[in-house]
Structure formats: C-alpha cells, structure tokens
Scaffold this motif. Structure first.
Motif, mmCIF file in Angstrom:
data_model
loop_
_atom_site.group_PDB
_atom_site.id
_atom_site.type_symbol
_atom_site.label_atom_id
_atom_site.label_comp_id
_atom_site.label_asym_id
_atom_site.label_seq_id
_atom_site.Cartn_x
_atom_site.Cartn_y
_atom_site.Cartn_z
ATOM 1 N N VAL A 32 -26.097 -5.735 51.425
ATOM 2 C CA VAL A 32 -25.498 -7.039 51.718
ATOM 3 C C VAL A 32 -24.020 -6.998 51.352
ATOM 4 C CG1 VAL A 32 -25.544 -9.506 51.169
ATOM 5 C CG2 VAL A 32 -27.684 -8.201 51.291
ATOM 6 N N GLU A 33 -23.164 -7.477 52.246
ATOM 7 C CA GLU A 33 -21.726 -7.379 52.021
ATOM 8 C C GLU A 33 -21.120 -8.639 51.415
ATOM 9 O OE1 GLU A 33 -19.730 -6.184 55.554
ATOM 10 O OE2 GLU A 33 -20.805 -4.288 55.723
ATOM 11 N N TYR A 34 -21.660 -9.807 51.758
ATOM 12 C CA TYR A 34 -21.100 -11.060 51.246
ATOM 13 C C TYR A 34 -22.224 -11.979 50.780
ATOM 14 C CZ TYR A 34 -16.601 -9.759 53.278
ATOM 15 O OH TYR A 34 -15.437 -9.104 53.576
ATOM 16 N N GLY A 39 -26.074 -18.851 48.065
ATOM 17 C CA GLY A 39 -26.980 -17.719 48.221
ATOM 18 C C GLY A 39 -27.440 -17.175 46.879
ATOM 19 N N ILE A 40 -26.505 -17.095 45.921
ATOM 20 C CA ILE A 40 -26.878 -16.649 44.573
ATOM 21 C C ILE A 40 -27.848 -17.644 43.952
ATOM 22 C CG2 ILE A 40 -26.031 -16.160 42.244
ATOM 23 C CD1 ILE A 40 -23.384 -15.270 43.520
ATOM 24 N N ARG A 65 -16.818 -20.074 54.246
ATOM 25 C CA ARG A 65 -17.976 -19.882 55.131
ATOM 26 C C ARG A 65 -18.548 -18.458 55.075
ATOM 27 N NH1 ARG A 65 -14.567 -23.019 58.252
ATOM 28 N NH2 ARG A 65 -13.893 -21.203 59.444
ATOM 29 N N ILE A 66 -17.992 -17.616 54.196
ATOM 30 C CA ILE A 66 -18.505 -16.244 54.065
ATOM 31 C C ILE A 66 -19.017 -15.985 52.655
ATOM 32 C CG2 ILE A 66 -17.929 -13.781 54.152
ATOM 33 C CD1 ILE A 66 -15.946 -14.378 56.333
#
Length: 211
Positions: A32-34, A39-40, A65-66
């Motif tokens: 996963v990159e971002y 999300g965390i 937004r990322i």
C-alpha cells in the motif's frame, strides 16, 4: 527539531504512535502506497481526528484526498520514536522474566539492545543467556562504562526493586524500564517507565467480571 517535538507531544499521544507504526508497517509490507488518518482509524479501531492530531506532532503532511505516503510515514514514526537508533541496556534480574526479555531478539527491531544481565545469585553469575553474560550486580558501574549502556531494566523480585533502581542510578544511568509492581523512587533527572504485568492483569480481570 525532533527533540523539540518530543518535548511538546503529550504522553497519551506518544503512547498511541507505536500502534500507528505497527499498522503502517503492515500496509507497507502489503504494497500500500498511501493511507489517510481515516484508513488508519479503520485498521486499528481508532478516532480519525485523534490520529490526525497525533501525527501532526511529527511535522508530516498528508496529501489532500490521498493521505500520507506509507513508507515516509513509517520512517518518520520510527525515527521520532527512537526505534532507528540503537539503545544499549542491561537487565537487572536474571530470573524467568529477565531471561525471557534477554532472549527476545525482537526488541532490537525497536532500538533496544540488551547487552548483559546482572544478578546477586551466585548460581547465575558467570553464566550466559543466549550468549549474553550474567555479571554480579557489584560490577554494574564498571560494566556500564565498559559497554556504553544507556538504560537499566528492572525485573527483580518486588522487595529488591528499589535496591536495583538505586544500583542503576549509582552506576550513572539516566533511564529505567521497571517491570516490577513497585513504584521505585529516582532522582528528577532519571527517566522511568513502569510496565506492570500484574496491573494489566488486574484491569483485564476487572473488566471480565463486569461483562
């Protein structure tokens, strides 16, 4: 810069950062990159606003937004928490808990390198645990200087906890990790962290009885 940030961050926030690091490391391993604070939060069942506030102490910005770049966030967390630097430590108490900690090679992943153990038991002095020597506590000041130690870990029977702490302070160390349920007393310039297994058991048992 990092020292200034460490002075500013509240202890509760500091205690939460390793949870974020563990999850971010898993994401990096999965490619996963971002990841966003939301999300965390989903991954560790936390509060997104609290996570964003905690991460703001690291002076790292997420992209709109990322979110945060996972590899960079992992690096920043490890650096901020001191996990990327090697901290040499000695273990006072070579009983079951002390030897278990000495054998836990995983601690090195978090910057802690236990280099020797100390005890008062003649049967243990002169032996070794996973290649780490066990010395007489009387030799602590000499060995601290010789080995370049920063931290003393206390895992002795509760009735000897203060004596062990006094020995550590007398040897010139300024940081103690205390695994006993005894609240040892140290000078103001000595950092102490208490990790009582018994206290955690008490909390668990109490919560179980309320279910």
């Amino acid at each position: 810069m990092l020292d200034r940030l460490r002075d500013l961050i509240p202890e509760p926030a500091l205690r939460r950062l390793p949870w974020y690091l563990a999850y971010v490391s898993l994401l990096r391993e999965r490619g996963v990159e971002y990841v966003s604070s939301t999300g965390i939060a989903r991954g560790i069942n936390g509060d997104p606003s609290q996570i964003a506030k905690d991460l703001s102490f690291l002076d790292i910005k997420g992209k709109t937004r990322i979110g945060y770049e996972v590899s960079l966030l992992e690096h920043k967390l490890e650096e901020f928490l001191g996990f990327r630097k090697c901290h040499k430590a000695v273990m006072l108490g070579a009983g079951s808990l002390g030897t278990a900690l000495m054998q836990d090679s995983g601690l090195t992943n978090y910057g802690l390198n236990i280099v020797a153990g100390f005890d008062v038991n003649p049967a243990l002095i002169g032996t070794a645990v996973k290649g780490l020597p066990i010395y007489d506590v009387a030799d602590l000041p000499e060995k601290v200087r010789e080995l370049g130690v920063e931290i003393g870990i206390v895992a002795v029977p509760v009735e000897y906890a203060q004596d062990a702490a006094d020995a550590i302070v007398g040897a010139g160390l300024k940081a103690i990790w205390n695994f006993t349920p005894y609240r040892i007393q140290v000078p103001d310039d000595v950092v102490i962290t208490n990790t009582s297994i018994y206290a955690q058991l008490a909390v668990m048992y109490n919560r179980m009885s309320c279910r």
